[in-house]
Scaffold this motif. Structure first.
Motif, PDB file in Angstrom:
ATOM      1  N   THR A 115       0.826  -1.217   0.000  1.00  0.00           N
ATOM      2  CA  THR A 115       0.000   0.000   0.000  1.00  0.00           C
ATOM      3  C   THR A 115       0.857   1.263   0.000  1.00  0.00           C
ATOM      4  O   THR A 115       0.363   2.354  -0.180  1.00  0.00           O
ATOM      5  CB  THR A 115      -0.910   0.062   1.238  1.00  0.00           C
ATOM      6  OG1 THR A 115      -0.088   0.096   2.407  1.00  0.00           O
ATOM      7  CG2 THR A 115      -1.861  -1.117   1.282  1.00  0.00           C
ATOM      8  N   HIS A 116       2.167   1.096   0.255  1.00  0.00           N
ATOM      9  CA  HIS A 116       3.119   2.210   0.248  1.00  0.00           C
ATOM     10  C   HIS A 116       2.939   3.140   1.444  1.00  0.00           C
ATOM     11  O   HIS A 116       3.310   4.323   1.380  1.00  0.00           O
ATOM     12  CB  HIS A 116       3.054   2.986  -1.070  1.00  0.00           C
ATOM     13  CG  HIS A 116       4.300   3.758  -1.384  1.00  0.00           C
ATOM     14  ND1 HIS A 116       5.556   3.211  -1.288  1.00  0.00           N
ATOM     15  CD2 HIS A 116       4.494   5.045  -1.791  1.00  0.00           C
ATOM     16  CE1 HIS A 116       6.450   4.122  -1.621  1.00  0.00           C
ATOM     17  NE2 HIS A 116       5.845   5.241  -1.924  1.00  0.00           N
ATOM     18  N   THR A 117       2.375   2.628   2.536  1.00  0.00           N
ATOM     19  CA  THR A 117       2.342   3.470   3.725  1.00  0.00           C
ATOM     20  C   THR A 117       3.778   3.827   4.124  1.00  0.00           C
ATOM     21  O   THR A 117       4.670   2.984   4.108  1.00  0.00           O
ATOM     22  CB  THR A 117       1.630   2.801   4.919  1.00  0.00           C
ATOM     23  OG1 THR A 117       1.789   3.667   6.062  1.00  0.00           O
ATOM     24  CG2 THR A 117       2.203   1.442   5.279  1.00  0.00           C
ATOM     25  N   HIS A 118       3.970   5.110   4.451  1.00  0.00           N
ATOM     26  CA  HIS A 118       5.298   5.576   4.862  1.00  0.00           C
ATOM     27  C   HIS A 118       5.481   5.446   6.377  1.00  0.00           C
ATOM     28  O   HIS A 118       6.406   6.013   6.944  1.00  0.00           O
ATOM     29  CB  HIS A 118       5.516   7.011   4.402  1.00  0.00           C
ATOM     30  CG  HIS A 118       5.910   7.111   2.947  1.00  0.00           C
ATOM     31  ND1 HIS A 118       5.344   6.327   1.971  1.00  0.00           N
ATOM     32  CD2 HIS A 118       6.835   7.880   2.303  1.00  0.00           C
ATOM     33  CE1 HIS A 118       5.889   6.622   0.793  1.00  0.00           C
ATOM     34  NE2 HIS A 118       6.801   7.562   0.978  1.00  0.00           N
ATOM     35  N   CYS A 119       4.568   4.718   7.031  1.00  0.00           N
ATOM     36  CA  CYS A 119       4.655   4.487   8.469  1.00  0.00           C
ATOM     37  C   CYS A 119       4.678   2.986   8.750  1.00  0.00           C
ATOM     38  O   CYS A 119       3.955   2.495   9.624  1.00  0.00           O
ATOM     39  CB  CYS A 119       3.503   5.165   9.193  1.00  0.00           C
ATOM     40  SG  CYS A 119       3.482   6.953   8.953  1.00  0.00           S
ATOM     41  N   CYS A 227      -2.419   6.925  -5.464  1.00  0.00           N
ATOM     42  CA  CYS A 227      -1.947   8.046  -4.649  1.00  0.00           C
ATOM     43  C   CYS A 227      -0.968   7.541  -3.601  1.00  0.00           C
ATOM     44  O   CYS A 227      -1.167   6.468  -3.029  1.00  0.00           O
ATOM     45  CB  CYS A 227      -3.143   8.709  -3.966  1.00  0.00           C
ATOM     46  SG  CYS A 227      -2.713  10.175  -3.028  1.00  0.00           S
ATOM     47  N   HIS A 228       0.075   8.330  -3.358  1.00  0.00           N
ATOM     48  CA  HIS A 228       0.999   7.996  -2.286  1.00  0.00           C
ATOM     49  C   HIS A 228       0.267   7.887  -0.948  1.00  0.00           C
ATOM     50  O   HIS A 228      -0.711   8.607  -0.714  1.00  0.00           O
ATOM     51  CB  HIS A 228       2.068   9.088  -2.160  1.00  0.00           C
ATOM     52  CG  HIS A 228       3.394   8.677  -2.710  1.00  0.00           C
ATOM     53  ND1 HIS A 228       3.638   8.630  -4.054  1.00  0.00           N
ATOM     54  CD2 HIS A 228       4.530   8.269  -2.099  1.00  0.00           C
ATOM     55  CE1 HIS A 228       4.881   8.228  -4.243  1.00  0.00           C
ATOM     56  NE2 HIS A 228       5.446   7.997  -3.073  1.00  0.00           N
ATOM     57  N   CYS A 229       0.771   6.985  -0.100  1.00  0.00           N
ATOM     58  CA  CYS A 229       0.234   6.843   1.253  1.00  0.00           C
ATOM     59  C   CYS A 229       1.102   7.710   2.167  1.00  0.00           C
ATOM     60  O   CYS A 229       1.841   7.212   3.017  1.00  0.00           O
ATOM     61  CB  CYS A 229       0.280   5.377   1.647  1.00  0.00           C
ATOM     62  SG  CYS A 229      -1.261   4.743   2.288  1.00  0.00           S
ATOM     63  N   GLY A 380       7.367  -1.446  -8.792  1.00  0.00           N
ATOM     64  CA  GLY A 380       7.968  -0.140  -8.574  1.00  0.00           C
ATOM     65  C   GLY A 380       6.965   0.963  -8.289  1.00  0.00           C
ATOM     66  O   GLY A 380       5.751   0.759  -8.277  1.00  0.00           O
ATOM     67  N   GLU A 381       7.559   2.130  -8.011  1.00  0.00           N
ATOM     68  CA  GLU A 381       6.766   3.345  -7.801  1.00  0.00           C
ATOM     69  C   GLU A 381       6.567   3.961  -9.180  1.00  0.00           C
ATOM     70  O   GLU A 381       7.426   4.665  -9.698  1.00  0.00           O
ATOM     71  CB  GLU A 381       7.520   4.314  -6.884  1.00  0.00           C
ATOM     72  CG  GLU A 381       7.872   3.729  -5.532  1.00  0.00           C
ATOM     73  CD  GLU A 381       8.079   4.813  -4.501  1.00  0.00           C
ATOM     74  OE1 GLU A 381       7.280   5.769  -4.472  1.00  0.00           O
ATOM     75  OE2 GLU A 381       9.037   4.715  -3.726  1.00  0.00           O
ATOM     76  N   VAL A 382       5.413   3.675  -9.769  1.00  0.00           N
ATOM     77  CA  VAL A 382       5.179   3.987 -11.176  1.00  0.00           C
ATOM     78  C   VAL A 382       4.450   5.321 -11.299  1.00  0.00           C
ATOM     79  O   VAL A 382       3.427   5.542 -10.637  1.00  0.00           O
ATOM     80  CB  VAL A 382       4.338   2.864 -11.835  1.00  0.00           C
ATOM     81  CG1 VAL A 382       4.247   3.087 -13.333  1.00  0.00           C
ATOM     82  CG2 VAL A 382       4.925   1.491 -11.526  1.00  0.00           C
ATOM     83  N   GLY A 403       0.231  -0.458  -9.294  1.00  0.00           N
ATOM     84  CA  GLY A 403       1.664  -0.262  -9.061  1.00  0.00           C
ATOM     85  C   GLY A 403       2.094  -0.944  -7.773  1.00  0.00           C
ATOM     86  O   GLY A 403       1.310  -1.636  -7.125  1.00  0.00           O
ATOM     87  N   TYR A 404       3.361  -0.765  -7.413  1.00  0.00           N
ATOM     88  CA  TYR A 404       3.897  -1.325  -6.158  1.00  0.00           C
ATOM     89  C   TYR A 404       3.606  -2.828  -6.072  1.00  0.00           C
ATOM     90  O   TYR A 404       3.276  -3.337  -5.004  1.00  0.00           O
ATOM     91  CB  TYR A 404       3.305  -0.599  -4.940  1.00  0.00           C
ATOM     92  CG  TYR A 404       3.524   0.907  -4.979  1.00  0.00           C
ATOM     93  CD1 TYR A 404       4.685   1.467  -4.450  1.00  0.00           C
ATOM     94  CD2 TYR A 404       2.589   1.756  -5.563  1.00  0.00           C
ATOM     95  CE1 TYR A 404       4.901   2.844  -4.496  1.00  0.00           C
ATOM     96  CE2 TYR A 404       2.801   3.126  -5.622  1.00  0.00           C
ATOM     97  CZ  TYR A 404       3.954   3.660  -5.087  1.00  0.00           C
ATOM     98  OH  TYR A 404       4.162   5.016  -5.136  1.00  0.00           O
ATOM     99  N   ALA A 405       3.710  -3.525  -7.211  1.00  0.00           N
ATOM    100  CA  ALA A 405       3.289  -4.928  -7.276  1.00  0.00           C
ATOM    101  C   ALA A 405       4.488  -5.851  -7.436  1.00  0.00           C
ATOM    102  O   ALA A 405       5.318  -5.663  -8.331  1.00  0.00           O
ATOM    103  CB  ALA A 405       2.318  -5.126  -8.433  1.00  0.00           C
ATOM    104  N   CYS A 410      12.516   0.664  -7.196  1.00  0.00           N
ATOM    105  CA  CYS A 410      12.755   2.119  -7.196  1.00  0.00           C
ATOM    106  C   CYS A 410      11.549   2.795  -7.851  1.00  0.00           C
ATOM    107  O   CYS A 410      10.556   2.145  -8.144  1.00  0.00           O
ATOM    108  CB  CYS A 410      14.017   2.470  -8.001  1.00  0.00           C
ATOM    109  SG  CYS A 410      14.004   1.829  -9.675  1.00  0.00           S
ATOM    110  N   TYR A 411      11.651   4.103  -8.086  1.00  0.00           N
ATOM    111  CA  TYR A 411      10.655   4.810  -8.903  1.00  0.00           C
ATOM    112  C   TYR A 411      10.779   4.357 -10.360  1.00  0.00           C
ATOM    113  O   TYR A 411      11.870   3.984 -10.812  1.00  0.00           O
ATOM    114  CB  TYR A 411      10.887   6.324  -8.839  1.00  0.00           C
ATOM    115  CG  TYR A 411      10.231   6.952  -7.628  1.00  0.00           C
ATOM    116  CD1 TYR A 411       8.975   7.531  -7.716  1.00  0.00           C
ATOM    117  CD2 TYR A 411      10.863   6.926  -6.390  1.00  0.00           C
ATOM    118  CE1 TYR A 411       8.363   8.090  -6.606  1.00  0.00           C
ATOM    119  CE2 TYR A 411      10.256   7.472  -5.265  1.00  0.00           C
ATOM    120  CZ  TYR A 411       8.996   8.053  -5.390  1.00  0.00           C
ATOM    121  OH  TYR A 411       8.386   8.587  -4.289  1.00  0.00           O
ATOM    122  N   ILE A 412       9.664   4.406 -11.074  1.00  0.00           N
ATOM    123  CA  ILE A 412       9.668   4.105 -12.505  1.00  0.00           C
ATOM    124  C   ILE A 412       9.185   5.362 -13.227  1.00  0.00           C
ATOM    125  O   ILE A 412       7.974   5.578 -13.422  1.00  0.00           O
ATOM    126  CB  ILE A 412       8.759   2.891 -12.827  1.00  0.00           C
ATOM    127  CG1 ILE A 412       9.159   1.670 -11.975  1.00  0.00           C
ATOM    128  CG2 ILE A 412       8.814   2.565 -14.315  1.00  0.00           C
ATOM    129  CD1 ILE A 412      10.571   1.138 -12.214  1.00  0.00           C
TER     130      ILE A 412
HETATM  131 ZN   LIG Z   1       6.994   6.758  -2.787  1.00  0.00          ZN
END
Ligand SMILES: [Zn+2]
Length: 463
Positions: A115-119, A227-229, A380-382, A403-405, A410-412
């Protein structure tokens, strides 16, 4: 499971066996939720400004799984979403190998999304450059411990979902939510910083796949948003599943017994806006949850899906621009934090006679629900351009890009984002340990793989 239920279930499985389920026909579907919250402090990823381990738990982290299909033919397909900043291929491969051995799930029929949570906790893969300085041994030990526990938790969620399969019908539809904003601020066509770019592209669609039992009860709601988490910033140092977790909680509260699963689209250049406060993360979760609930309530507006899924996967390498010279690394080695650390690491590798990698491993996966709908899973972070271009070159209304799969190397960035430069094109690569930026042709390579994997029936008029 009681014997009577087990017999009833196997009769249903037999009845479904060998047939290709048509859209709207019942197929075995199982769901599961496993708590993956660490019960100890651990360093989190997402913000290099954080230099301490986590200080408590704001909301629980989950691995949420859905298994679709019986054991006949190609077997079931399993998707697991985890509340973490990333998923890495070593973890996906480890879980795939265990599931292949234990329950004969084929690797291309397993998708693991973050889910790309930054926490969420850091993972013991590609770590050194994230924090900009060496980790104390005890902190590294706890990260390694969590990585093992997470791998076990993902496997457990997949196995439980497989074990709990019961007949359900699948359908899908697409709504939208408004909180994602393009975050790349440009001046004269070049990136100048993070912020809100009201003219930048953003994908605010919110696709939902539902599984409903014979009594009309919702068993699963898988939904995506690009959307970014990152509602919460680097000053927030508690474990938290962010808007994605709050959205799942919201849906599950209103549909007792159902499991809601959040996955993230091509939102690498989108942030929730405005951001910075816990209440905002909750509000965005409720906004996404409300849209999922609206689509669930309007069930007749959803398109029925067949339960037999054709899954394919392709692995290939994405080329980087030429590696900097030894002289460049010597110059960069004196820079502070991650940049200097990466340069010093590259010099050490060169001194040992090792080559600096010139490519990044990549993986694309597709799940086709008959001709009705195809999910495209990108590692990746697409950035959003990929969802837009895939939409242009396929029949967009039938495509769900994720994404994020399966891996987040890295970022794409797209060709456009590489031309504009900035975080997603350049500086973010340092944290992932890549010494140079991508070559512009990665966009065509990824699109080529998507077209190779998707059958022509999904081609769009602009192919
Ligand atoms: Zn990110």
């Amino acid at each position: 499971m009681r014997l009577r239920d087990a017999v009833a279930l196997s009769l249903v499985m037999l009845a479904l066996g060998g047939r290709s389920a048509k859209a709207g026909e019942a197929v075995p579907v199982g769901v599961a939720v496993v708590d993956i919250t660490p019960d100890y402090p651990v360093r989190m990823t997402g913000y290099s400004s954080r230099q301490q381990e986590s200080e408590g738990v704001e909301s629980r982290l989950k691995a949420r799984a859905i298994a679709i299909g019986g054991d006949e033919n190609e077997g079931p397909a399993v998707l697991v979403a985890i509340d973490n900043c990333v998923i890495r291929s070593v973890i996906t491969d480890a879980v795939a190998s265990r599931l292949k051995t234990r329950v004969k799930v084929r690797p291309e029929r397993l998708a693991i999304c973050a889910t790309h949570t930054h926490c969420g906790p850091a993972l013991a893969v590609g770590l050194p450059f994230i924090f900009g300085r060496p980790l104390p041994a005890d902190q590294a030990d706890r990260i390694a411990r969590y990585t093992r526990e997470l791998t076990d938790g993902i496997e457990k969620a997949a196995l439980q979902a497989l074990a709990h399969r019961k007949p359900a019908t699948l359908a899908w539809g697409r709504g939208s939510a408004g909180f994602a904003a393009n975050r790349r601020v440009l001046k004269d066509g070049k990136w100048v910083g993070f912020g809100v770019n009201p003219n930048g592209p953003v994908d605010r669609s919110l696709p939902v796949l539902t599984a409903v039992d014979s009594e009309g009860k919702v068993r699963a709601a898988l939904f995506g948003y690009a959307c970014h988490c990152t509602t919460l910033g680097g000053d927030f140092n508690k474990i938290c599943a962010e808007w994605a977790g709050y959205a799942c909680d919201d849906v599950e509260r209103s549909h007792p017994g159902a499991v809601a699963i959040a996955i993230v689209g091509c939102g690498a250049d989108a942030n929730p806006e405005p951001r910075g406060k816990l209440d905002q993360a909750r509000a965005y979760g409720e906004a996404a949850g409300a849209e999922v609930r609206r689509l669930l309530a309007a069930r007749t507006g959803l398109t029925p899906l067949p339960g037999r899924i054709a899954c394919r996967v392709r692995r290939f390498e994405l080329p980087l621009e030429p590696t900097p010279s030894r002289e460049d690394f010597v110059r960069l080695a004196s820079k502070p934090a991650s940049e200097g650390m990466l340069a010093r690491n590259c010099l050490e590798r060169l001194d040992r006679g090792e080559a600096i990698p010139t490519t990044v491993p990549y993986v694309v996966q597709t799940w086709c629900f008959g001709d009705e709908m195809a999910m495209v899973f990108l590692a990746g972070e697409v950035v959003v351009d990929y969802a837009i271009r895939i939409g242009w070159e396929t029949d967009a209304p039938r495509i769900w890009t994720v994404g994020y799969a399966n891996d987040v190397p890295c970022y794409i960035p797209s060709r456009r984002v590489l031309t504009e430069g900035g975080y997603e094109a350049d500086s973010s690569l340092i944290y992932y340990g890549h010494a140079s930026r991508f070559r512009p042709e990665i966009e065509d390579r990824i699109l080529g793989a998507v077209h190779d994997l998707l059958p022509p029936v999904f081609d769009g008029p602009r192919r």
